[in-house]
Design an enzyme around this catalytic site. Sequence first.
Site, PDB file in Angstrom:
ATOM      1  N   SER A 199       1.661  -6.129  14.176  1.00 31.69           N
ATOM      2  CA  SER A 199       1.468  -6.864  12.929  1.00 31.69           C
ATOM      3  C   SER A 199       1.395  -8.369  13.202  1.00 31.69           C
ATOM      4  O   SER A 199       0.525  -8.816  13.949  1.00 31.69           O
ATOM      5  CB  SER A 199       2.577  -6.503  11.941  1.00 31.69           C
ATOM      6  N   HIS A 235       0.523   1.544   8.757  1.00 32.70           N
ATOM      7  CA  HIS A 235       0.603   0.310   9.550  1.00 32.70           C
ATOM      8  C   HIS A 235       1.325   0.582  10.868  1.00 32.70           C
ATOM      9  O   HIS A 235       0.848   0.218  11.947  1.00 32.70           O
ATOM     10  CB  HIS A 235       1.340  -0.738   8.720  1.00 32.70           C
ATOM     11  N   ASP A 293      -2.122  -2.879  15.206  1.00 33.98           N
ATOM     12  CA  ASP A 293      -2.488  -3.190  13.819  1.00 33.98           C
ATOM     13  C   ASP A 293      -2.135  -4.634  13.459  1.00 33.98           C
ATOM     14  O   ASP A 293      -1.266  -4.886  12.611  1.00 33.98           O
ATOM     15  CB  ASP A 293      -1.830  -2.222  12.835  1.00 33.98           C
TER      16      ASP A 293
END
EC number: 3.1.1.34
Length: 475
Positions: free
Chosen positions: A159, A268, A183
């Site tokens: 992230s 995610h 991601d």
Amino acid sequence: MESKALLLLALAVWLQSLTASRGGVAAADQRRDFIDIESKFALRTPEDTAEDTCHLIPGVAESVATCHFNHSSKTFMVIHGWTVTGMYESWVPKLVAALYKREPDSNVIVVDWLSRAQQHYPVSAGYTKLVGQDVARFINWMEEEFNYPLDNVHLLGYSLGAHAAGIAGSLTNKKVNRITGLDPAGPNFEYAEAPSRLSPDDADFVDVLHTFTRGSPGRSIGIQKPVGHVDIYPNGGTFQPGCNIGEAIRVIAERGLGDVDQLVKCSHERSIHLFIDSLLNEENPSKAYRCSSKEAFEKGLCLSCRKNRCNNLGYEINKVRAKRSSKMYLKTRSQMPYKVFHYQVKIHFSGTESETHTNQAFEISLYGTVAESENIPFTLPEVSTNKTYSFLIYTEVDIGELLMLKLKWKSDSYFSWSDWWSSPGFAIQKIRVKAGETQKKVIFCSREKVSHLQKGKAPAVFVKCHDKSLNKKSG
């Protein structure tokens, strides 16, 4: 004579103390050079993957020895993302354990920037630059102080942590070997320039997994555009299997509301678990395929391994550095092991009368030398007489060499007068199937000369009439 010896001894002691004091001053100066670094660098161990028991302190060489850093092995640096709780998420020790299982002699460092990551999202997003600077200064110090080769350094960022890793890679004296973006975050970064986010220039090789890109650009949780040398979009990169609303309702009913936050970030975080899967199941890596779009992939048009058009997902990826970023796609299971087996199916629908049907549901069953996979559902947006259609299916088990298949045209879920009066049908002579994982093509022929496939009736049966094995360089 005795006084001369005493004088020499005193001089030696004075010189030694002077040298020691200068060394102490130099060490203190070096510590001061890094005093503004807020990020912490914990070297975790295979025995304790969950706790930060020993920290490597930039500027303090003794800390490297104290933590038993292995100078001759690889180093993985795990960089977490935004956090609501201010604590590590449950995936961190799982990834650390998987890295040590795959590379037992390596160093796995967890970068702690929790205090900065717990702010409002835009604030934490801005802090990625400072975190990246911290990581780069730590890496540069390790190289300068211990001559540690950056070719041994692999950054893994999740992230917001993916962008921190990219910024770190852009600031090191030499390029690190690899950055894996798990991601990478989308908001504040979708339209950012390369120096402010993860990009292919940040390491010798940058690979990226995109697992939660649903929504308009800039608003999706994960970044949509390719930002590495190889960008892989499992299941199209939007939602992941097992992370849908129906699954959320089921889990809430079974476990209560305590797991809601896990379900929100399910897709995610799937990027991390796909990478963990690649570490633990090295004998069966998931295969991804280069494609112009997910729509073309869904039609089965991209199952080629020619000229680096396919690659392994995760740790054992082939480090292909093309001039343009390579977008790749694959399907996965809903849980580990995630690997599936992809097939392109091509069918020509013949008939004497012109017919066109929209949104038609079918089932196909595959039978092989090892196993079978029955009643695989698929929908064709349109089926017309004398047209050929290509589509993608996948199985969760390896069925071996294909021997036979069955094709069924399902009835509509609603009553149709036209279907009741006369059942629609097509004539099919052959069905062509290509296996992505083996690159083999098989042609199936009707048991009769022609199979008549009718809507809502018994499935048509096809047996292998000819196959053509293809090596990795063939189409």
